[in-house]
Design a protein around this motif. Structure first.
Motif, PDB file in Angstrom:
ATOM      1  N   ILE A 120      61.378  19.078  31.125  1.00 15.36           N
ATOM      2  CA  ILE A 120      62.215  17.920  31.459  1.00 15.36           C
ATOM      3  C   ILE A 120      62.820  18.104  32.842  1.00 15.36           C
ATOM      4  O   ILE A 120      62.840  17.178  33.667  1.00 15.36           O
ATOM      5  N   ARG A 121      63.310  19.287  33.086  1.00 12.54           N
ATOM      6  CA  ARG A 121      63.925  19.609  34.382  1.00 12.54           C
ATOM      7  C   ARG A 121      62.934  19.385  35.523  1.00 12.54           C
ATOM      8  O   ARG A 121      63.295  18.869  36.585  1.00 12.54           O
ATOM      9  N   SER A 122      61.692  19.781  35.330  1.00 15.22           N
ATOM     10  CA  SER A 122      60.692  19.619  36.385  1.00 15.22           C
ATOM     11  C   SER A 122      60.452  18.143  36.681  1.00 15.22           C
ATOM     12  O   SER A 122      60.178  17.766  37.826  1.00 15.22           O
ATOM     13  N   VAL A 123      60.544  17.294  35.649  1.00 12.63           N
ATOM     14  CA  VAL A 123      60.368  15.859  35.856  1.00 12.63           C
ATOM     15  C   VAL A 123      61.533  15.281  36.651  1.00 12.63           C
ATOM     16  O   VAL A 123      61.367  14.367  37.462  1.00 12.63           O
TER      17      VAL A 123
ATOM     18  N   LYS B 240      60.909   8.542  32.280  1.00 17.25           N
ATOM     19  CA  LYS B 240      59.869   9.520  32.549  1.00 17.25           C
ATOM     20  C   LYS B 240      59.460  10.199  31.248  1.00 17.25           C
ATOM     21  O   LYS B 240      60.256  10.314  30.313  1.00 17.25           O
ATOM     22  N   ILE B 241      58.224  10.658  31.216  1.00 16.35           N
ATOM     23  CA  ILE B 241      57.685  11.323  30.037  1.00 16.35           C
ATOM     24  C   ILE B 241      57.483  12.805  30.367  1.00 16.35           C
ATOM     25  O   ILE B 241      56.748  13.138  31.298  1.00 16.35           O
ATOM     26  N   ALA B 242      58.156  13.667  29.633  1.00 12.35           N
ATOM     27  CA  ALA B 242      58.048  15.105  29.872  1.00 12.35           C
ATOM     28  C   ALA B 242      56.713  15.606  29.322  1.00 12.35           C
ATOM     29  O   ALA B 242      56.455  15.489  28.120  1.00 12.35           O
TER      30      ALA B 242
ATOM     31  N   TYR C  24      61.477  10.782  27.557  1.00 17.50           N
ATOM     32  CA  TYR C  24      60.789  10.920  26.280  1.00 17.50           C
ATOM     33  C   TYR C  24      59.935  12.187  26.340  1.00 17.50           C
ATOM     34  O   TYR C  24      59.315  12.486  27.369  1.00 17.50           O
ATOM     35  N   ILE C  25      59.910  12.912  25.244  1.00 12.90           N
ATOM     36  CA  ILE C  25      59.258  14.223  25.206  1.00 12.90           C
ATOM     37  C   ILE C  25      57.936  14.119  24.461  1.00 12.90           C
ATOM     38  O   ILE C  25      57.899  13.725  23.288  1.00 12.90           O
ATOM     39  N   GLU C  26      56.859  14.446  25.139  1.00 15.56           N
ATOM     40  CA  GLU C  26      55.557  14.436  24.483  1.00 15.56           C
ATOM     41  C   GLU C  26      55.562  15.334  23.248  1.00 15.56           C
ATOM     42  O   GLU C  26      56.264  16.343  23.195  1.00 15.56           O
ATOM     43  N   VAL C  27      54.730  14.985  22.292  1.00 16.70           N
ATOM     44  CA  VAL C  27      54.517  15.807  21.105  1.00 16.70           C
ATOM     45  C   VAL C  27      53.458  16.859  21.439  1.00 16.70           C
ATOM     46  O   VAL C  27      52.431  16.548  22.054  1.00 16.70           O
TER      47      VAL C  27
END
Length: 227
Positions: free
Chosen positions: A220-223, A185-187, A152-155
């Protein structure tokens, strides 16, 4: 975590047959569509490219993002649209950007009425919708027995000068973090964009530009490497 460690998270699909594709499904709003980036080549396409290159595997990619969608519309699609069900069912990787339009709509009401309760109500509705979205995705995945990862991508906050916007975005992101677990995981996009909005946003002041989409994909990749 190294590449093999990430692969192990996806289970046998990555070890039994290296030619089998990784199924990646992107869902959400206009950010998932790629609006703001050159030729709509947004974070989802760029993250797909990272997967291909770094995992040295073919990727079967579906982008089901819809411009303007709120959490209620995404939830409806997950519960009623067979194409969404199938795409989630077979996915090994799912990314989701949602919530920005919930806040934008509530912000328009606030601009007209100065009624903070309208925004608080929207945040509460988002919380209910999002938790249902997360439960729906995990219910589909549980029945399919397909190994998976959800991001999921933070706003981010396109109006950092507006203190109320900062509060509202943070509250919305707190809801996203409630979904975190061993599969989810949350980006941390909010922090990645903070104080860099001028270089990361499109001319409309709302959507990421190409550089902004690139940063989302890299976040996202870093997560991935922390799984």
């Amino acid at each position: 975590m190294d590449r093999e460690g990430v692969k192990s998270k996806l289970g046998k699909i990555m070890t039994m047959n290296p030619l089998s594709p990784i199924h990646y499904t992107a869902i959400g709003d206009s950010i998932t569509v790629g609006i703001g980036s050159l030729f709509n080549y947004g974070y989802a396409h760029q993250y797909r490219d990272f997967i291909k290159k770094e995992w040295n595997a073919p990727v079967a990619f579906r982008n089901l993002g819809k411009a303007g969608w709120t959490s209620q519309q995404l939830l409806h699609a997950l519960k009623n649209d067979a194409s969404f069900f199938k795409a989630i069912q077979i996915a090994n990787i799912i990314t989701c950007s949602i919530g920005g339009n919930d806040l934008i709509q509530a912000g328009r009401v606030y601009d007209k009425t100065k009624n903070k309760e309208a925004v608080e109500s929207a945040l509460q509705n988002f919380r209910l919708n999002f938790l249902s979205i997360d439960r729906s995705i995990k219910s589909i995945k549980k029945s399919s027995h397909t190994p998976y990862i959800i991001h999921y991508i933070e706003v981010y906050n396109p109006k950092p000068e507006f203190s109320l916007a900062q509060q509202w975005v943070k509250k919305l992101n707190q809801t996203l973090h409630k979904a975190a677990d061993s599969h989810t995981k949350i980006a941390p996009v909010y922090a990645a964009f903070l104080h860099h909005e001028n270089t990361l946003l499109f001319v409309d002041g709302k959507h990421p530009n190409y550089k902004g989409h690139r940063l989302i994909a890299e976040t996202i990749r870093s997560v991935d490497y922390k799984l």
